[in-house]
Design a protein around this motif. Structure first.
Motif, PDB file in Angstrom:
ATOM      1  N   THR A  86       0.858  -1.340   0.018  1.00 44.77           N
ATOM      2  CA  THR A  86      -0.044  -0.040  -0.125  1.00 44.77           C
ATOM      3  C   THR A  86       0.881   1.121  -0.117  1.00 44.77           C
ATOM      4  OG1 THR A  86      -1.642  -1.128   1.061  1.00 44.77           O
ATOM      5  CG2 THR A  86      -1.993   1.061   1.166  1.00 44.77           C
ATOM      6  N   SER A  87       1.849   1.412   0.664  1.00 45.28           N
ATOM      7  CA  SER A  87       2.714   2.689   0.802  1.00 45.28           C
ATOM      8  C   SER A  87       3.274   3.120  -0.575  1.00 45.28           C
ATOM      9  CB  SER A  87       3.724   2.540   1.965  1.00 45.28           C
ATOM     10  OG  SER A  87       4.621   1.397   1.821  1.00 45.28           O
ATOM     11  N   GLY A  88       3.775   1.945  -1.302  1.00 48.12           N
ATOM     12  CA  GLY A  88       4.272   2.350  -2.660  1.00 48.12           C
ATOM     13  C   GLY A  88       3.227   2.548  -3.649  1.00 48.12           C
ATOM     14  N   PHE A  89       2.089   2.077  -3.415  1.00 47.67           N
ATOM     15  CA  PHE A  89       0.946   2.565  -4.386  1.00 47.67           C
ATOM     16  C   PHE A  89       0.636   4.081  -3.955  1.00 47.67           C
ATOM     17  CE2 PHE A  89      -0.016  -2.008  -5.559  1.00 47.67           C
ATOM     18  CZ  PHE A  89      -0.218  -1.822  -6.961  1.00 47.67           C
ATOM     19  N   ILE A  90       0.524   4.326  -2.723  1.00 47.05           N
ATOM     20  CA  ILE A  90       0.054   5.545  -2.279  1.00 47.05           C
ATOM     21  C   ILE A  90       1.017   6.687  -2.779  1.00 47.05           C
ATOM     22  CG2 ILE A  90       0.010   6.899  -0.272  1.00 47.05           C
ATOM     23  CD1 ILE A  90      -1.718   4.698   1.018  1.00 47.05           C
ATOM     24  N   LEU A  91       2.337   6.319  -2.706  1.00 46.12           N
ATOM     25  CA  LEU A  91       3.325   7.272  -2.959  1.00 46.12           C
ATOM     26  C   LEU A  91       3.408   7.344  -4.727  1.00 46.12           C
ATOM     27  CD1 LEU A  91       6.508   6.569  -0.693  1.00 46.12           C
ATOM     28  CD2 LEU A  91       5.097   8.499  -0.877  1.00 46.12           C
ATOM     29  N   MET A  92       3.253   6.418  -5.400  1.00 39.93           N
ATOM     30  CA  MET A  92       3.068   6.371  -6.662  1.00 39.93           C
ATOM     31  C   MET A  92       2.017   7.169  -7.266  1.00 39.93           C
ATOM     32  SD  MET A  92       5.866   5.511  -8.154  1.00 39.93           S
ATOM     33  CE  MET A  92       5.401   5.109  -9.954  1.00 39.93           C
ATOM     34  N   THR A  93       0.712   7.062  -6.706  1.00 37.18           N
ATOM     35  CA  THR A  93      -0.419   7.794  -6.749  1.00 37.18           C
ATOM     36  C   THR A  93      -0.199   9.262  -6.497  1.00 37.18           C
ATOM     37  OG1 THR A  93      -1.904   5.809  -6.271  1.00 37.18           O
ATOM     38  CG2 THR A  93      -2.880   8.060  -6.303  1.00 37.18           C
ATOM     39  N   HIS A  94       0.407   9.515  -5.554  1.00 36.95           N
ATOM     40  CA  HIS A  94       0.706  11.084  -5.367  1.00 36.95           C
ATOM     41  C   HIS A  94       1.560  11.645  -6.360  1.00 36.95           C
ATOM     42  CE1 HIS A  94      -0.505  12.822  -1.420  1.00 36.95           C
ATOM     43  NE2 HIS A  94      -0.474  11.352  -0.820  1.00 36.95           N
ATOM     44  N   LEU A 102       3.074  -4.018  -7.719  1.00 38.04           N
ATOM     45  CA  LEU A 102       2.218  -5.354  -7.486  1.00 38.04           C
ATOM     46  C   LEU A 102       1.720  -5.412  -6.212  1.00 38.04           C
ATOM     47  CD1 LEU A 102       5.149  -7.703  -8.970  1.00 38.04           C
ATOM     48  CD2 LEU A 102       3.124  -6.469 -10.274  1.00 38.04           C
ATOM     49  N   CYS A 103       0.328  -5.835  -6.360  1.00 41.41           N
ATOM     50  CA  CYS A 103      -0.415  -6.218  -5.259  1.00 41.41           C
ATOM     51  C   CYS A 103      -0.670  -7.730  -5.352  1.00 41.41           C
ATOM     52  CB  CYS A 103      -1.809  -5.337  -5.175  1.00 41.41           C
ATOM     53  SG  CYS A 103      -3.001  -5.999  -4.004  1.00 41.41           S
ATOM     54  N   ARG A 104      -0.181  -8.302  -4.366  1.00 36.51           N
ATOM     55  CA  ARG A 104      -0.136  -9.881  -4.245  1.00 36.51           C
ATOM     56  C   ARG A 104      -1.679 -10.298  -3.871  1.00 36.51           C
ATOM     57  NH1 ARG A 104       4.679  -8.228  -3.921  1.00 36.51           N
ATOM     58  NH2 ARG A 104       6.371  -9.212  -4.359  1.00 36.51           N
ATOM     59  N   CYS A 105      -2.291  -9.257  -3.217  1.00 34.02           N
ATOM     60  CA  CYS A 105      -3.779  -9.701  -2.835  1.00 34.02           C
ATOM     61  C   CYS A 105      -4.780  -9.264  -3.858  1.00 34.02           C
ATOM     62  CB  CYS A 105      -4.177  -8.860  -1.705  1.00 34.02           C
ATOM     63  SG  CYS A 105      -3.164  -9.335  -0.108  1.00 34.02           S
ATOM     64  N   ALA A 106      -4.269  -8.700  -5.035  1.00 36.32           N
ATOM     65  CA  ALA A 106      -5.192  -8.357  -6.246  1.00 36.32           C
ATOM     66  C   ALA A 106      -6.288  -7.372  -5.997  1.00 36.32           C
ATOM     67  CB  ALA A 106      -5.660  -9.657  -6.944  1.00 36.32           C
TER      68      ALA A 106
END
Length: 159
Positions: free
Chosen positions: A106-114, A136-140
């Motif tokens: 989640t933290s990687g996705f949030i930073l990239m979204t910013h 990548l999100c392993r939980c999909a």
């Protein structure tokens, strides 16, 4: 000083910081020594995005980024996105949309979204998928992540 160590200074989440780093140490390891665990090493190859950190306004893979290279630079981690104990619009949108399961990525996705929303304030679904392709999100939880990005874009447009 150890012959394999180097003294560096940098700005970390708004504060000037000085450290002694080992020449083999990566940025995730350095952040861990500073009790910042939002960037996590997972694949160790810069392929999953779990270790995303912002260095001089550019998203980097902390598992591949040598700690000594942050000398003189500015680093922003997930821990710095909330201001005055208030979540950023992106963090709030990820919570509201349930855009996580285990939370490891989640933290990687949030930073990239910013970073995405700085460049494209109202991205299309295709632009979101393209920009976040290195995470990548392993939980999909991908549908929820797309919804969270769109929700965050709307929130930020209102302010």
């Amino acid at each position: 000083m150890n012959q394999h160590a180097k003294a560096i200074s940098f700005v970390l989440n708004g504060s000037k910081t000085e450290m002694l780093v080992q020449t083999h140490e990566n940025l995730v390891e350095l952040l861990g020594r500073l009790d910042l665990y939002g960037a996590r090493e997972s694949c160790g190859q810069g392929l999953c995005g779990c270790c995303t950190v912002i260095v001089d306004d550019v998203a980097v893979s902390g598992c591949l980024y040598p700690a000594a290279f942050v000398d003189g630079k500015t680093i922003t981690t997930i821990e710095h996105l909330d201001h005055d104990v208030q979540l950023s619009p992106v963090q709030q949108a990820f919570i509201e949309e349930g855009a996580f399961q285990c939370g490891f990525c989640t933290s990687g996705f949030i930073l990239m979204t910013h970073k995405l929303l700085e460049q494209k304030p109202m991205p299309t679904d295709e632009e979101i998928r393209d920009y976040l392709a290195g995470n990548l999100c392993r939980c999909a939880a991908y549908p929820e992540i797309i919804n969270a990005v769109k929700s965050a874009a709307t929130k930020m447009a209102r302010t």
